[in-house]
Design a protein around this motif. Sequence first.
Motif, short mmCIF file in Angstrom:
data_model
loop_
_atom_site.label_atom_id
_atom_site.label_comp_id
_atom_site.label_asym_id
_atom_site.label_seq_id
_atom_site.Cartn_x
_atom_site.Cartn_y
_atom_site.Cartn_z
N LEU A 148 1.15 -1.38 -0.51
CA LEU A 148 0.19 -0.17 0.12
C LEU A 148 1.06 1.22 -0.82
O LEU A 148 1.04 2.22 -0.92
CB LEU A 148 -0.47 -0.60 0.98
CG LEU A 148 -2.36 1.06 0.91
CD1 LEU A 148 -3.34 1.02 -0.03
CD2 LEU A 148 -2.04 0.88 2.75
N LEU A 149 2.07 1.46 0.54
CA LEU A 149 3.05 2.62 0.75
C LEU A 149 3.37 2.66 -0.83
O LEU A 149 3.51 3.64 -1.59
CB LEU A 149 3.83 2.31 2.06
CG LEU A 149 3.74 3.08 2.49
CD1 LEU A 149 4.48 2.20 4.30
CD2 LEU A 149 3.36 4.14 3.53
N ILE A 175 13.66 7.43 5.84
CA ILE A 175 12.38 5.93 6.04
C ILE A 175 11.25 6.11 6.57
O ILE A 175 10.60 6.77 7.27
CB ILE A 175 13.40 5.01 6.80
CG1 ILE A 175 14.02 5.69 7.72
CG2 ILE A 175 15.10 4.94 5.66
CD1 ILE A 175 14.93 4.65 9.19
N PHE A 176 10.59 5.21 5.97
CA PHE A 176 9.27 4.72 7.14
C PHE A 176 9.63 3.59 7.66
O PHE A 176 9.73 2.35 7.17
CB PHE A 176 8.03 4.67 5.42
CG PHE A 176 7.44 5.37 4.55
CD1 PHE A 176 6.32 6.83 5.36
CD2 PHE A 176 8.19 5.72 3.57
CE1 PHE A 176 6.41 7.12 4.00
CE2 PHE A 176 8.00 7.21 2.75
CZ PHE A 176 7.07 7.70 3.33
N ILE A 232 13.19 9.94 9.84
CA ILE A 232 12.02 8.84 9.26
C ILE A 232 10.69 9.50 9.61
O ILE A 232 10.14 10.10 10.53
CB ILE A 232 12.68 8.68 11.10
CG1 ILE A 232 13.78 7.97 11.39
CG2 ILE A 232 11.96 7.73 11.45
CD1 ILE A 232 14.28 7.67 12.39
N ILE A 233 10.15 8.38 8.73
CA ILE A 233 8.22 8.91 8.47
C ILE A 233 7.84 7.79 9.48
O ILE A 233 7.99 6.57 9.22
CB ILE A 233 7.57 9.29 7.41
CG1 ILE A 233 8.06 10.39 6.83
CG2 ILE A 233 6.32 8.94 7.33
CD1 ILE A 233 8.03 10.70 5.99
N ILE A 234 7.59 7.87 10.51
CA ILE A 234 6.65 6.07 11.70
C ILE A 234 5.18 5.86 11.14
O ILE A 234 5.20 7.05 11.16
CB ILE A 234 6.70 7.03 12.96
CG1 ILE A 234 7.98 6.98 13.91
CG2 ILE A 234 6.01 5.76 13.94
CD1 ILE A 234 8.60 5.98 13.61
N VAL A 235 5.31 4.64 11.30
CA VAL A 235 3.95 4.20 10.65
C VAL A 235 3.75 3.60 11.54
O VAL A 235 4.56 2.32 11.74
CB VAL A 235 4.19 3.64 8.73
CG1 VAL A 235 3.08 3.17 8.43
CG2 VAL A 235 4.78 4.87 7.73
N SER A 236 2.74 3.15 12.30
CA SER A 236 2.06 2.86 13.50
C SER A 236 0.79 2.15 13.14
O SER A 236 0.11 3.60 13.22
CB SER A 236 2.49 3.27 14.67
OG SER A 236 2.29 2.20 15.66
N ILE A 248 -2.86 3.39 6.42
CA ILE A 248 -2.41 4.69 5.69
C ILE A 248 -3.59 5.06 4.53
O ILE A 248 -4.15 4.22 3.54
CB ILE A 248 -1.34 3.34 5.21
CG1 ILE A 248 -0.24 3.21 6.14
CG2 ILE A 248 -0.67 4.84 4.01
CD1 ILE A 248 0.51 2.47 5.72
N ASP A 249 -3.96 6.28 4.45
CA ASP A 249 -4.63 6.66 3.42
C ASP A 249 -3.14 7.48 2.38
O ASP A 249 -2.23 8.02 3.49
CB ASP A 249 -6.10 7.09 3.67
CG ASP A 249 -5.72 8.67 4.24
OD1 ASP A 249 -4.95 9.19 4.50
OD2 ASP A 249 -6.46 8.50 5.63
#
Length: 121
Positions: free
Chosen positions: A21-22, A56-57, A80-84, A108-109
Amino acid sequence: MSNQTMRTCIIVEDEIHHQDLLSFYLKKTVGIQVLGMYTDTVNATIQIEKQKPDFIFLDINISGLEGPEFIDLLEHRPKIIIVSAHSEDFMAAHYSEIPYAAFVQKPIDLIKLQEALASIA
């Protein structure tokens, strides 16, 4: 494409559907190139040092080293982009030592992702 500079990233996410998706959303975002996607922090560390992405994700709950230990090992310091799945308040309370530039909460959208990218431009 305009005079916009191409920015590079690496996705560090152990759930393949979130990686996909990312990557799909990032392909729709002008000026972003995905250099690679990794399901563990060991391989991600090697590739971050080799490829030196701009950012980075990072999924904080991932196999290998936990987020803070992973970040400490890096000589190259991308944004850094945190994805949580956790909230940003949870992240601030439990992972305050991670110097992240932006946060994207799962699910995530495209809008949330673009807002995060715009915030680190």
